[in-house]
Design a protein around this motif. Structure first.
Motif, PDB file in Angstrom:
ATOM      1  N   GLY A   1     -52.553 -33.782 -27.417  1.00 32.60           N
ATOM      2  CA  GLY A   1     -51.374 -33.019 -27.428  1.00 32.60           C
ATOM      3  C   GLY A   1     -50.943 -32.349 -26.178  1.00 32.60           C
ATOM      4  O   GLY A   1     -49.895 -31.818 -26.166  1.00 32.60           O
ATOM      5  N   GLN A   2     -51.516 -32.318 -24.890  1.00 32.08           N
ATOM      6  CA  GLN A   2     -51.053 -32.158 -23.770  1.00 32.08           C
ATOM      7  C   GLN A   2     -51.741 -32.658 -22.574  1.00 32.08           C
ATOM      8  O   GLN A   2     -52.934 -33.146 -22.847  1.00 32.08           O
ATOM      9  CB  GLN A   2     -50.818 -30.489 -23.503  1.00 32.08           C
ATOM     10  CG  GLN A   2     -52.265 -29.655 -23.454  1.00 32.08           C
ATOM     11  CD  GLN A   2     -51.825 -28.417 -23.229  1.00 32.08           C
ATOM     12  OE1 GLN A   2     -50.768 -27.780 -23.774  1.00 32.08           O
ATOM     13  NE2 GLN A   2     -52.487 -27.573 -22.369  1.00 32.08           N
ATOM     14  N   LEU A   3     -51.266 -32.565 -21.645  1.00 29.82           N
ATOM     15  CA  LEU A   3     -52.099 -33.417 -20.323  1.00 29.82           C
ATOM     16  C   LEU A   3     -53.335 -33.082 -20.040  1.00 29.82           C
ATOM     17  O   LEU A   3     -54.334 -33.776 -19.946  1.00 29.82           O
ATOM     18  CB  LEU A   3     -50.980 -33.177 -19.098  1.00 29.82           C
ATOM     19  CG  LEU A   3     -51.591 -33.877 -17.691  1.00 29.82           C
ATOM     20  CD1 LEU A   3     -51.140 -35.554 -18.225  1.00 29.82           C
ATOM     21  CD2 LEU A   3     -50.562 -33.393 -16.659  1.00 29.82           C
ATOM     22  N   ASP A   4     -53.816 -31.752 -20.169  1.00 31.83           N
ATOM     23  CA  ASP A   4     -55.202 -31.423 -19.925  1.00 31.83           C
ATOM     24  C   ASP A   4     -55.391 -30.028 -20.551  1.00 31.83           C
ATOM     25  O   ASP A   4     -54.370 -29.500 -21.237  1.00 31.83           O
ATOM     26  CB  ASP A   4     -55.576 -31.302 -18.842  1.00 31.83           C
ATOM     27  CG  ASP A   4     -55.019 -30.648 -17.677  1.00 31.83           C
ATOM     28  OD1 ASP A   4     -54.481 -29.491 -17.841  1.00 31.83           O
ATOM     29  OD2 ASP A   4     -54.508 -31.163 -16.323  1.00 31.83           O
ATOM     30  N   THR A   5     -56.496 -29.454 -20.377  1.00 31.38           N
ATOM     31  CA  THR A   5     -56.643 -28.151 -20.997  1.00 31.38           C
ATOM     32  C   THR A   5     -56.315 -26.906 -20.197  1.00 31.38           C
ATOM     33  O   THR A   5     -56.137 -25.792 -20.773  1.00 31.38           O
ATOM     34  CB  THR A   5     -58.241 -27.671 -21.393  1.00 31.38           C
ATOM     35  OG1 THR A   5     -58.971 -27.797 -19.983  1.00 31.38           O
ATOM     36  CG2 THR A   5     -58.933 -28.984 -22.167  1.00 31.38           C
TER      37      THR A   5
END
Length: 536
Positions: free
Chosen positions: A493-497
């Motif tokens: 859902g996105q590039l990283d945490t």
């Protein structure tokens, strides 16, 4: 004696220059048009020079509009002789197609007509995402999911919604005529067009009696009934309206803000505050949250091929923020969102944009995943065209606190910093994962249409990496015999945490991770079991 190529180029440049300056009489215009029809060498030189002007105009952020037909053509269309539309619509005229019409759209049963500009090398600029009403298309080229190249689009009734490759959504309400030019520009000839410009779209220009340029996130409606009348209602954001002179320069401009309207009556732009009743608004409709219809046969086929992880997002598979792995008691999925922008709803995983970091991830890492082959499989449904991370495999041990490294990334690739067709799927594999640059890339054979469910499979094997989109395969071959016992986690859902970057906007379902490579035959069985269609 045949003229030289240099002479042809000079004659073409002179014709284009006089045309854009408005120096041609109707007789001279007809003479040039006749030569374009009869002289292949001159026509080729003309097209090449127009293409060059087009690129220059694009780099300078010019505002193209439509090809003129003197002497009745409106002034804003004359200005549009600048480069792009000249080549597009003249080529269509050479095929006997008249794109610029003075008469209104005919009454009768609602019709849908699309005339593609006949110029080789043109690429799609938009995708059809919704069609409403009993619109009868003149051919089968216009349906939900159709990729539209530059040309003329007319509807006699109902409504049609497009998403430009820039990410801008346009909804036409019939009767209307729209000329599509580039991924970030179009011309409204007649009717009403509602527009939503998302934050990452950049400048978008909607031409007409006045030009409306949206340079920031905005929502507005542009309506026109002729060459001297226009109204622009801005629901959100800001839109710069400009009245252009004969040479293309701005004569006057007015900034129209939220809850304001701009009216043009031929000589001036008047801006006034407005109160828009929700029921009266012509608005771009959001992509609905259609669930994926999953059969028991499909689930059985996945389970038979022994994934390590299989998240199904059924009604009994979520406990708080945890989503159960149906293959074992390990490797549950964990929702990380404090604003409800990631949630399980109606049997699928939903993502919405947020200013905060939000994602879905494994609750424990997988040891040795990259020691051998692996496969990632899922169904994905983006709601708009954008650059977004669908899934990343990240090493547990990270080097920095502000960003994280990746072993592999699955992305919805639109307007990225790489060369590829718009709105494709990308599979990046990078080993060793000690750098933020480089790696092996494979892009899907086809684009991914917003609002439709797509079957996505990424495979890493000893022979290289493979990517399937709706059963169609692309591969990059390399020797990947690797001894890697590191542990990796999955973030979706996105590039990283850490960074709230490249956030995915849409739905995912039936996510499986295998500790082995699926064969082409297995992938085809999975796709056919769900759809009944063969990718070949």
């Amino acid at each position: 004696m045949q003229p030289s190529q240099r002479q042809l180029d000079n004659e073409a440049i002179a014709a284009i220059s006089r045309l854009t300056a408005g120096d041609l009489s109707a007789a001279e215009f007809a003479e040039i048009e006749q030569r374009l029809l009869a002289d292949d060498a001159f026509r080729q030189a003309y097209v090449e020079q127009v293409d060059l002007e087009t690129e220059i105009e694009h780099q300078l952020k010019g505002i193209p509009a439509d090809w003129p037909t003197p002497p009745q053509t409106p002034r804003y269309v004359w200005i549009g002789a600048l480069a792009l539309a000249a080549s597009l619509l003249m080529m269509a005229t050479m095929l006997g197609v008249t794109l610029m019409r003075d008469q209104p759209i005919a009454a009768g049963p609602p019709q849908l007509e699309y005339v593609e500009a006949q110029l080789r090398g043109l690429r799609a600029v938009a995708v059809v995402t919704q069609i409403e009403g009993e619109l009868t298309a003149s051919d089968e080229s216009i349906q939900v999911g159709s990729r539209i190249k530059p040309g003329s689009l007319r509807i006699g009734g109902g409504a049609l919604q497009l998403e430009f490759l820039s990410g801008v959504a346009i909804r036409l309400s019939g009767p209307s005529e729209l000329h599509l030019l580039t991924p970030d520009s179009a011309t409204l000839i007649q009717g009403s067009a509602a527009a939503i410009v998302p934050p990452d779209a950049g400048n978008f220009t909607l031409n007409g009696p006045v030009s409306a340029i949206a340079a920031s996130p905005s929502e507005f409606v542009y309506s026109t009934t002729g060459p001297e009348t226009a109204q622009i209602d801005v629901f959100q954001g800001e839109v710069m309206t400009s009245l252009l002179g004969e040479n293309g320069d701005t004569l006057l401009n007015e900034l129209v803000k939220t809850d304001q309207s701009a009216r043009f009556g031929g000589k001036a732009i008047e801006v006034a505050d407005s109160s828009f009743a929700a029921a009266d608004r012509i608005r771009v409709l959001p992509i609905d949250d259609a669930s994926l219809s999953v059969t028991d046969q499909y689930a059985a086929a996945i389970i038979a091929d022994q994934p390590l992880i299989y998240w199904r997002f059924g009604p009994n598979e979520q406990q708080g923020d945890l989503v159960r792995n149906v293959m074992s008691d390990r490797y549950a999925g964990l929702i990380r969102s404090d604003d409800d922008s990631v949630k399980v709803e109606r049997g699928s995983l939903h993502f919405q944009p947020s200013k905060r970091s939000r994602y879905f991830k494994l609750n424990e890492p997988i040891a040795g995943l990259n020691a051998d082959d692996f496969t990632i499989e899922m169904w994905v449904r983006p709601t708009r065209m954008h650059w977004a991370t669908i899934l990343g495999l990240l090493p547990v041990g990270q080097m920095e606190m502000e960003k994280e490294l990746h072993l592999a990334v699955l992305e919805y690739a639109n307007h990225t910093n790489l060369v590829h067709r718009p709105a494709t799927m990308r599979f990046l594999y990078r080993y060793p994962s000690t750098s933020y640059a480089g790696g092996m890339n494979v892009f899907s054979a086809e684009s991914c249409t917003p609002g439709l469910w797509h079957h996505l499979v990424a495979v890493k094997s000893k022979e290289g990496i493979s990517l399937y989109l709706n059963g169609k395969l692309r591969q990059v071959f390399d020797r990947l015999t690797i001894k890697d016992e590191e542990a990796y986690t999955a973030v979706l859902g996105q590039l990283d945490t850490i960074r709230p970057d490249r956030q995915f906007d849409g739905q995912m379902d039936e996510i499986a991770i295998y500790p082995h490579a699926l064969s082409p035959e297995q992938v085809e069985v999975h796709y056919q079991t769900m759809t009944g269609d063969s990718p070949r």
